[in-house]
Design an enzyme around this catalytic site. Structure first.
Site, PDB file in Angstrom:
ATOM      1  N   VAL A 182      31.834 -11.658  14.412  1.00 37.40           N
ATOM      2  CA  VAL A 182      30.415 -11.997  14.289  1.00 37.40           C
ATOM      3  C   VAL A 182      30.059 -12.982  15.391  1.00 37.40           C
ATOM      4  CG1 VAL A 182      28.612 -12.902  12.773  1.00 37.40           C
ATOM      5  CG2 VAL A 182      30.554 -11.641  11.806  1.00 37.40           C
TER       6      VAL A 182
ATOM      7  N   GLY B 134      38.008 -15.725   8.361  1.00 39.23           N
ATOM      8  CA  GLY B 134      36.858 -16.289   9.048  1.00 39.23           C
ATOM      9  C   GLY B 134      35.779 -15.244   9.243  1.00 39.23           C
ATOM     10  N   ASP B 135      35.329 -15.078  10.485  1.00 42.99           N
ATOM     11  CA  ASP B 135      34.294 -14.078  10.783  1.00 42.99           C
ATOM     12  C   ASP B 135      34.887 -12.884  11.532  1.00 42.99           C
ATOM     13  OD1 ASP B 135      34.904 -15.467  13.068  1.00 42.99           O
ATOM     14  OD2 ASP B 135      32.865 -15.566  13.829  1.00 42.99           O
ATOM     15  N   GLU B 136      36.181 -12.647  11.367  1.00 35.87           N
ATOM     16  CA  GLU B 136      36.846 -11.543  12.038  1.00 35.87           C
ATOM     17  C   GLU B 136      37.042 -10.389  11.061  1.00 35.87           C
ATOM     18  OE1 GLU B 136      40.483 -13.045  13.539  1.00 35.87           O
ATOM     19  OE2 GLU B 136      39.561 -14.191  15.158  1.00 35.87           O
TER      20      GLU B 136
END
Length: 422
Positions: free
Chosen positions: A295, A336-338
């Site tokens: 993201v 996380g945002d992965e």
């Protein structure tokens, strides 16, 4: 003159009435009856305890792996409060006595002790040492590096309760048999040993074949039927515990392989799926693709609106990602945002490009944040195709990660904001 007394006619038992154990055991031998009953009861109690202990051990092993995955971020940052919260959120279930999280040097980072019920006593403590001589262990890994260890000690209260219930029922049945056979003595083979052999056969089937649906049939003798009913009730209770343990194990297995926030598969399941996909492609000679997604500027939404809004954004991204792929494809949140996607075998690269385009299109729709605002998100996507871009998981991930960062730098230079208020 004395009035002659009339002889009282003997009472005739109703034809439908079952014979009592006292009537049957007038023809049986006491020792063989007690041996058969004791053997059947002991077989069920011992076999049931072994089955419950084995399933509880699997439960503890799965729980240890779940705790190691849950507390891994907190161990990395040395947050003991978060470690304890993570332990409590996962390990506060029956069958767990205590949980320890240790660093590689063996120092205790956090310890949680179950609040025991009134059944807890020195007997329970001694039983824990016998039934659970060693804790269930699971390493805490950060990549390939072991950064700690989870130790879970089992609690034997449930097993002791089962043994106590089985012992009480067994003693009740033995007491009933003793009372009925004290005044009787002779024949045994036909009327008593047969029904009790059914009990032993059922206990053997439960112990050997895990046939928890077996039940003791009616014997036609009132007392043995009551014993059979208690025996069947104990089997039903054991069957319920067995089903509960299987359900708990399935739920723990799901938690160990799925992200708690988004419901997508986690890194553990991603690595397993990627390895399976490579094996299938080697056998079939087909190609598949790995998408690595990040993201853009996700930190901004946490800084501007707080972590609750950040979690809402991740959930929205995961849902859009799930809707953009086929049912044979698999989406994962790596942390996380992965995110990552493993696409099933395809015939040309245009299919991969179409999936990437659908994902970008889906992200254009605004989603609502908990604070009432709307936001949109963009993803930087890196693609690696097997076997063109690599034949090992490391090569594929390295290629997809590198392409993702190239696209991310391109978006930054083009002025993309990543997550924006809509």
């Amino acid at each position: 003159m004395a009035t002659p007394q009339k002889t009282k006619a003997p009472e005739v038992a109703p034809a439908a009435a079952l014979p009592t154990l006292a009537q049957i055991l007038g023809r049986v031998h006491l020792r063989l009856i007690l041996f058969a009953v004791a053997l059947a009861a002991a077989s069920l109690v011992v076999s049931g305890g072994i089955v419950i202990r084995n399933y509880a051990q699997r439960n503890l092993d799965l729980l240890a792996r779940t705790v190691s995955y849950t507390v891994e971020p907190a161990v990395v940052f040395g947050d003991q409060g978060a470690i304890r919260e993570g332990v409590v959120s996962v390990a506060a279930v029956s069958g767990v006595d205590s949980v320890e999280v240790r660093d590689p040097a063996g120092r205790v980072l956090a310890r949680w002790q179950h609040s025991h019920a009134d059944f807890h006593s020195p007997i329970t403590h001694a039983a824990n040492g016998v039934i659970w001589p060693r804790p269930s262990l699971a390493p805490i890994r950060r990549g390939d590096v072991v950064i700690g260890e989870v130790r879970i000690f089992g609690n034997s209260e449930g097993i002791l309760r089962y043994i106590l219930a089985g012992t009480i029922i067994a003693l009740s049945c033995l007491g009933l048999t003793v009372l009925a056979t004290r005044i009787l003595a002779q024949r045994l083979q036909k009327d008593v040993i047969g029904p009790l052999d059914h009990v032993a056969d059922v206990a053997h089937a439960v112990r050997s074949d895990r046939a928890f649906d077996k039940r003791v049939p009616s014997s036609g003798i009132a007392e043995i039927d009551r014993f059979g009913q208690d025996f069947n009730a104990l089997l039903a209770e054991l069957q319920g515990w067995h089903a509960g343990l299987k359900s708990e194990n399935a739920e723990l297995a799901r938690r160990a392989t799925h992200d708690a926030l988004t419901g997508l598969g986690n890194r553990v399941l991603f690595e397993q799926t990627l390895g399976d996909a490579i094996g299938n492609s080697v056998r079939s000679g087909t190609s598949f693709a790995v998408l690595y997604l990040d993201v853009d500027n996700f930190k901004d939404i946490n800084d501007r609106h707080g972590h609750e809004c950040g979690d809402a954004a991740l959930i929205a991204v995961a849902e859009r990602l799930r809707q953009s792929i086929r049912h044979v494809d698999h989406a994962f949140r790596l942390g996380g945002d992965e995110f990552a996607v493993v696409l099933a075998p395809f015939y040309n690269r245009a299919h991969v490009d179409a999936v990437s385009a659908r994902i970008d299109k889906a992200m254009e729709r605004p989603f609502r944040l908990p604070n009432g605002l709307f936001a949109t998100a963009t993803l930087s996507i890196g693609v690696a195709v097997y076997p063109d871009d690599g034949v090992s998981p490391q090569d594929l991930l390295r290629r997809a990660d590198a392409e993702m960062y190239l696209r991310k730098r391109g978006r930054r230079s083009a002025g993309f904001e990543g997550i924006e208020n809509a």
